[in-house]
Design a protein around this motif. Structure first.
Motif, PDB file in Angstrom:
ATOM      1  N   VAL A  42       0.836  -1.209   0.000  1.00 43.28           N
ATOM      2  CA  VAL A  42       0.000   0.000   0.000  1.00 43.28           C
ATOM      3  C   VAL A  42       0.868   1.256   0.000  1.00 43.28           C
ATOM      4  O   VAL A  42       0.576   2.224  -0.709  1.00 43.28           O
ATOM      5  CB  VAL A  42      -0.936   0.022   1.230  1.00 43.28           C
ATOM      6  CG1 VAL A  42      -1.550   1.394   1.407  1.00 43.28           C
ATOM      7  CG2 VAL A  42      -2.022  -1.008   1.063  1.00 43.28           C
ATOM      8  N   THR A  43       1.935   1.225   0.777  1.00 43.96           N
ATOM      9  CA  THR A  43       2.817   2.389   0.823  1.00 43.96           C
ATOM     10  C   THR A  43       3.366   2.673  -0.569  1.00 43.96           C
ATOM     11  O   THR A  43       3.426   3.823  -1.010  1.00 43.96           O
ATOM     12  CB  THR A  43       3.961   2.146   1.826  1.00 43.96           C
ATOM     13  OG1 THR A  43       3.396   1.707   3.054  1.00 43.96           O
ATOM     14  CG2 THR A  43       4.754   3.422   2.065  1.00 43.96           C
ATOM     15  N   MET A  44       3.751   1.613  -1.272  1.00 39.91           N
ATOM     16  CA  MET A  44       4.225   1.802  -2.642  1.00 39.91           C
ATOM     17  C   MET A  44       3.098   2.330  -3.527  1.00 39.91           C
ATOM     18  O   MET A  44       3.307   3.193  -4.370  1.00 39.91           O
ATOM     19  CB  MET A  44       4.749   0.473  -3.200  1.00 39.91           C
ATOM     20  CG  MET A  44       6.081   0.071  -2.599  1.00 39.91           C
ATOM     21  SD  MET A  44       6.500  -1.659  -2.940  1.00 39.91           S
ATOM     22  CE  MET A  44       6.723  -1.614  -4.714  1.00 39.91           C
ATOM     23  N   ARG A  45       1.900   1.810  -3.298  1.00 34.46           N
ATOM     24  CA  ARG A  45       0.758   2.187  -4.129  1.00 34.46           C
ATOM     25  C   ARG A  45       0.415   3.669  -4.006  1.00 34.46           C
ATOM     26  O   ARG A  45      -0.039   4.294  -4.959  1.00 34.46           O
ATOM     27  CB  ARG A  45      -0.447   1.328  -3.724  1.00 34.46           C
ATOM     28  CG  ARG A  45      -1.693   1.510  -4.558  1.00 34.46           C
ATOM     29  CD  ARG A  45      -1.457   0.985  -5.968  1.00 34.46           C
ATOM     30  NE  ARG A  45      -2.662   1.138  -6.775  1.00 34.46           N
ATOM     31  CZ  ARG A  45      -3.524   0.146  -6.993  1.00 34.46           C
ATOM     32  NH1 ARG A  45      -3.293  -1.048  -6.513  1.00 34.46           N
ATOM     33  NH2 ARG A  45      -4.587   0.360  -7.722  1.00 34.46           N
ATOM     34  N   ILE A  49       6.098   7.867  -6.587  1.00 35.56           N
ATOM     35  CA  ILE A  49       6.945   7.333  -7.660  1.00 35.56           C
ATOM     36  C   ILE A  49       6.145   6.355  -8.525  1.00 35.56           C
ATOM     37  O   ILE A  49       5.737   5.283  -8.051  1.00 35.56           O
ATOM     38  CB  ILE A  49       8.183   6.637  -7.057  1.00 35.56           C
ATOM     39  CG1 ILE A  49       8.951   7.648  -6.195  1.00 35.56           C
ATOM     40  CG2 ILE A  49       9.078   6.058  -8.155  1.00 35.56           C
ATOM     41  CD1 ILE A  49       9.970   7.038  -5.280  1.00 35.56           C
ATOM     42  N   PRO A  50       5.904   6.684  -9.790  1.00 34.12           N
ATOM     43  CA  PRO A  50       5.035   5.873 -10.652  1.00 34.12           C
ATOM     44  C   PRO A  50       5.474   4.420 -10.776  1.00 34.12           C
ATOM     45  O   PRO A  50       4.628   3.520 -10.772  1.00 34.12           O
ATOM     46  CB  PRO A  50       5.116   6.577 -12.008  1.00 34.12           C
ATOM     47  CG  PRO A  50       5.533   7.972 -11.692  1.00 34.12           C
ATOM     48  CD  PRO A  50       6.390   7.888 -10.472  1.00 34.12           C
ATOM     49  N   THR A  57       0.710  -2.425  -7.870  1.00 35.36           N
ATOM     50  CA  THR A  57      -0.538  -2.808  -8.528  1.00 35.36           C
ATOM     51  C   THR A  57      -0.409  -4.198  -9.143  1.00 35.36           C
ATOM     52  O   THR A  57      -1.294  -5.049  -8.996  1.00 35.36           O
ATOM     53  CB  THR A  57      -0.874  -1.791  -9.644  1.00 35.36           C
ATOM     54  OG1 THR A  57      -0.802  -0.482  -9.084  1.00 35.36           O
ATOM     55  CG2 THR A  57      -2.267  -2.031 -10.197  1.00 35.36           C
ATOM     56  N   PHE A  58       0.720  -4.436  -9.792  1.00 35.33           N
ATOM     57  CA  PHE A  58       0.972  -5.723 -10.425  1.00 35.33           C
ATOM     58  C   PHE A  58       0.990  -6.834  -9.372  1.00 35.33           C
ATOM     59  O   PHE A  58       0.310  -7.854  -9.503  1.00 35.33           O
ATOM     60  CB  PHE A  58       2.315  -5.663 -11.174  1.00 35.33           C
ATOM     61  CG  PHE A  58       2.695  -6.950 -11.837  1.00 35.33           C
ATOM     62  CD1 PHE A  58       2.103  -7.322 -13.033  1.00 35.33           C
ATOM     63  CD2 PHE A  58       3.645  -7.793 -11.269  1.00 35.33           C
ATOM     64  CE1 PHE A  58       2.445  -8.509 -13.648  1.00 35.33           C
ATOM     65  CE2 PHE A  58       3.999  -8.981 -11.869  1.00 35.33           C
ATOM     66  CZ  PHE A  58       3.401  -9.341 -13.066  1.00 35.33           C
ATOM     67  N   TYR A  59       1.750  -6.617  -8.314  1.00 36.68           N
ATOM     68  CA  TYR A  59       1.877  -7.598  -7.233  1.00 36.68           C
ATOM     69  C   TYR A  59       0.506  -7.969  -6.672  1.00 36.68           C
ATOM     70  O   TYR A  59       0.160  -9.152  -6.566  1.00 36.68           O
ATOM     71  CB  TYR A  59       2.769  -6.987  -6.145  1.00 36.68           C
ATOM     72  CG  TYR A  59       2.866  -7.786  -4.855  1.00 36.68           C
ATOM     73  CD1 TYR A  59       3.819  -8.784  -4.705  1.00 36.68           C
ATOM     74  CD2 TYR A  59       2.009  -7.518  -3.792  1.00 36.68           C
ATOM     75  CE1 TYR A  59       3.913  -9.505  -3.524  1.00 36.68           C
ATOM     76  CE2 TYR A  59       2.094  -8.238  -2.609  1.00 36.68           C
ATOM     77  CZ  TYR A  59       3.042  -9.223  -2.481  1.00 36.68           C
ATOM     78  OH  TYR A  59       3.128  -9.932  -1.322  1.00 36.68           O
ATOM     79  N   VAL A  60      -0.265  -6.936  -6.321  1.00 34.20           N
ATOM     80  CA  VAL A  60      -1.569  -7.184  -5.701  1.00 34.20           C
ATOM     81  C   VAL A  60      -2.496  -7.922  -6.662  1.00 34.20           C
ATOM     82  O   VAL A  60      -3.138  -8.910  -6.296  1.00 34.20           O
ATOM     83  CB  VAL A  60      -2.205  -5.860  -5.237  1.00 34.20           C
ATOM     84  CG1 VAL A  60      -3.674  -6.063  -4.871  1.00 34.20           C
ATOM     85  CG2 VAL A  60      -1.442  -5.289  -4.047  1.00 34.20           C
ATOM     86  N   ASN A  61      -2.534  -7.483  -7.914  1.00 34.22           N
ATOM     87  CA  ASN A  61      -3.457  -8.109  -8.851  1.00 34.22           C
ATOM     88  C   ASN A  61      -3.091  -9.547  -9.157  1.00 34.22           C
ATOM     89  O   ASN A  61      -3.957 -10.412  -9.213  1.00 34.22           O
ATOM     90  CB  ASN A  61      -3.538  -7.294 -10.147  1.00 34.22           C
ATOM     91  CG  ASN A  61      -4.342  -6.025  -9.925  1.00 34.22           C
ATOM     92  OD1 ASN A  61      -5.173  -5.972  -9.023  1.00 34.22           O
ATOM     93  ND2 ASN A  61      -4.075  -5.013 -10.717  1.00 34.22           N
TER      94      ASN A  61
END
Ligand SMILES: Nc1ncnc2c1ncn2[C@@H]1O[C@H](COP(=O)(O)OP(=O)(O)OP(=O)(O)O)[C@@H](O)[C@H]1O
Ligand SMILES: [Mg+2]
Lengths: 249, 250
Positions: A42-45, A49-50, A57-61
């Motif tokens: 979530v912190t990354m999300r 930094i794009p 997003t990729f990891y979670v999906n």
């Protein structure tokens, strides 16, 4: 002898309590792992930094889209047998024996069992981290944009704003969905049997059904009731906490 | 007192900003000297908030340059965080950290951005809260305070960083009428002490009492720039005359 006493005698031959204990400890460790990974995701999300946002997003999906059984089978077939990731070292064995057998090692292949146990924790942790991440993200959406702006305006860096201002409020707003994920995790730990965890509720239940088909209804009731008893307090706790910790605006 | 000779605290050169197709800031040039109080007024949507927010880069700009304390605003990162600490900001909706006490709201910046120790930060925070008249609310959560008290706490929070410049974006617009004055009093006293301030507000009483300069914005441009008395009595443009006529009707 009544059916019940005969069943209790039969049940005494199986490690029912130890099995539940294994699932509980799987929940605790993989839940902790899922919370850590989910928070990082979530912190990354929400970071500025794009590329980090894209990775998250990729990891979670990906993890959310793969069935849990596939993840858990992959932990042994791919991670262990193909990639040769092995946790059967002394530290892992001590951890496993300490947690599951309170230090009293059974004679047979503890190293192997420790390895499967840890692989199961990792698989469950990875899989549920995606749901935890989504739960926390729904909490982030309850935090008004002005909170982050005020944090930045006061001179906090992104990580400081996230850690001190946004995530604490997001967690408080996400207790209910996090609780739901933990409840799902408790029940999903039964899939650990496909990773090779032998002493575990679903494996134990299957074994009992095979050997005592005449008790089938009682066996089902035993395990169903066991889970209900474990899950109810978690549900009560999340409801109370989400009410008590709600951020007043 | 502010004058052309006072050092420059903030400077905007040829600043342009779009939101999609909408051109919200059009070639803005503005120099703010130390000790100066600049009031920005103008119709809704004219770009006042955006102008204010570009100065600490809460809103990035498309082109032009913004200097604060002589330094070009850096890209997002540690350096920008450091520069933002030099610029206090007070929002229309207060934006106090909802899960932290008033005291923690005020000490957070000094402790985390400036690494000041807790005792010293709390001592100063209590002095600041006393100064804005809410020392007795220090241990409460923001939601337990009235709007006026929350806004004064927000001012204390910004002051705790010893900013070179304070930005106020309609600080009294969300307040009930009886609370507006308690906030304006604090702002007037800050101005009197020589704080450099940019204030977006329609409080003409405040502008007359405290401002050195009024900027009138419309359609993303600064159309007029004059001392408050001149502006209010002799607006130059039709837009400004129109606007003043409308707000004076209330
Ligand atoms: N984040 C945004 N995205 C898109 N458009 C925006 C955004 N913020 C502001 N705008 C638009 O930019 C224009 C200028 O907005 P701004 O908030 O600066 O005006 P303002 O002068 O402060 O108005 P008000 O008096 O209503 O506060 C408006 O048309 C507004 O709708
Ligand atoms: Mg505005």
């Amino acid at each position: 002898m009544t059916l019940l006493t005969r069943y209790l005698e039969f049940m005494a031959n199986y490690p029912v309590f130890r099995a539940f204990w294994v699932n509980i400890t799987l929940t605790v460790f993989s839940g902790a792992l899922a919370l850590i990974l989910g928070t990082i995701a979530v912190t990354m999300r929400i970071s500025p930094i794009p590329s980090l946002r894209a990775v998250s997003t990729f990891y979670v999906n990906v993890l959310r889209d793969i069935p849990l059984t596939v993840v858990m089978v992959a932990m042994t077939t791919v991670v262990y047998f193909s990639l040769d990731v092995d946790f059967s070292g002394q530290l892992a064995t001590d951890f496993y024996v300490g947690v599951v057998y309170f230090g009293q090692a059974p004679e047979t292949s503890v190293g192997m069992m420790a390895n499967f146990y840890l692989l199961a924790i990792i698989g469950l942790g990875l899989y549920h981290s995606s749901f935890i991440a989504e739960a926390i993200r729904s909490g982030v959406n309850t935090v008004p944009l002005g909170q982050a702006e005020a944090a930045r305006a006061v001179g906090l860096t992104f990580l400081q704003s996230a850690r001190i201002v946004i995530l604490p409020q997001a967690f408080r707003g996400a207790i209910a969905p996090i609780g739901n994920t933990i409840i799902a995790l408790i029940k999903n730990t039964t899939v650990a049997s496909v990773t090779g965890v032998a002493v575990e509720t679903s494996a134990t239940m299957s074994g009992m059904i095979e050997m005592g088909p005449q008790f089938i209804i009682l066996i089902f009731l035993t395990f169903a009731l066991g889970y209900v008893i474990i899950v109810i307090p978690v549900g009560v706790l999340t409801t109370t906490l989400s009410r008590r910790l709600a951020v007043k605006r | 007192m502010a004058s052309e000779e006072s050092p420059v605290v903030a400077e905007l050169r040829h600043v342009d900003k779009h939101f999609g197709q909408l051109h919200v800031l059009k070639d803005i040039n503005l120099t703010i000297h130390k000790g100066e109080v600049v009031v920005v007024i103008g119709p809704s949507g004219s770009g006042k908030s955006t102008l204010c927010r570009t100065i600490n880069r809460l809103e990035p700009i498309d082109s032009g340059e913004i200097y604060v304390g002589g330094k070009l605003l850096p890209q997002e990162g540690k350096a920008l965080a450091k520069l933002r600490a030099e610029v206090g900001m007070v929002f229309q909706s207060f934006n106090l950290f909802a899960h932290k006490t008033i005291l923690d709201n005020v000490t957070l910046g000094p402790r985390k951005a400036r690494k000041q120790d807790k005792a010293a930060a709390e001592k100063e925070a209590l002095e600041l809260l006393d100064r804005v008249g809410i020392a007795n609310q220090a241990s409460k959560l923001p939601a337990q305070l009235s709007g006026g008290q929350q806004q004064r706490a927000a001012i204390a929070r910004a002051l705790a960083m010893h900013p070179q410049l304070m930005l106020f974006d309609e600080p009294t617009s969300a307040l009930d009428p009886e609370m507006i004055n308690e906030v304006l009093e604090v702002m007037v006293s800050l101005a009197a002490e020589g704080m450099t301030m940019v204030v977006v507000t329609h409080e003409m009483g405040f502008a007359r009492r405290a401002a050195h300069r009024v900027l009138f914005m419309a359609d993303g441009q600064i159309l007029e720039e004059a001392p408050p008395e001149d502006f209010f009595t002799h607006p130059q443009t039709d837009r400004a005359k129109d606007f003043l006529a409308k707000i004076l009707q209330h």
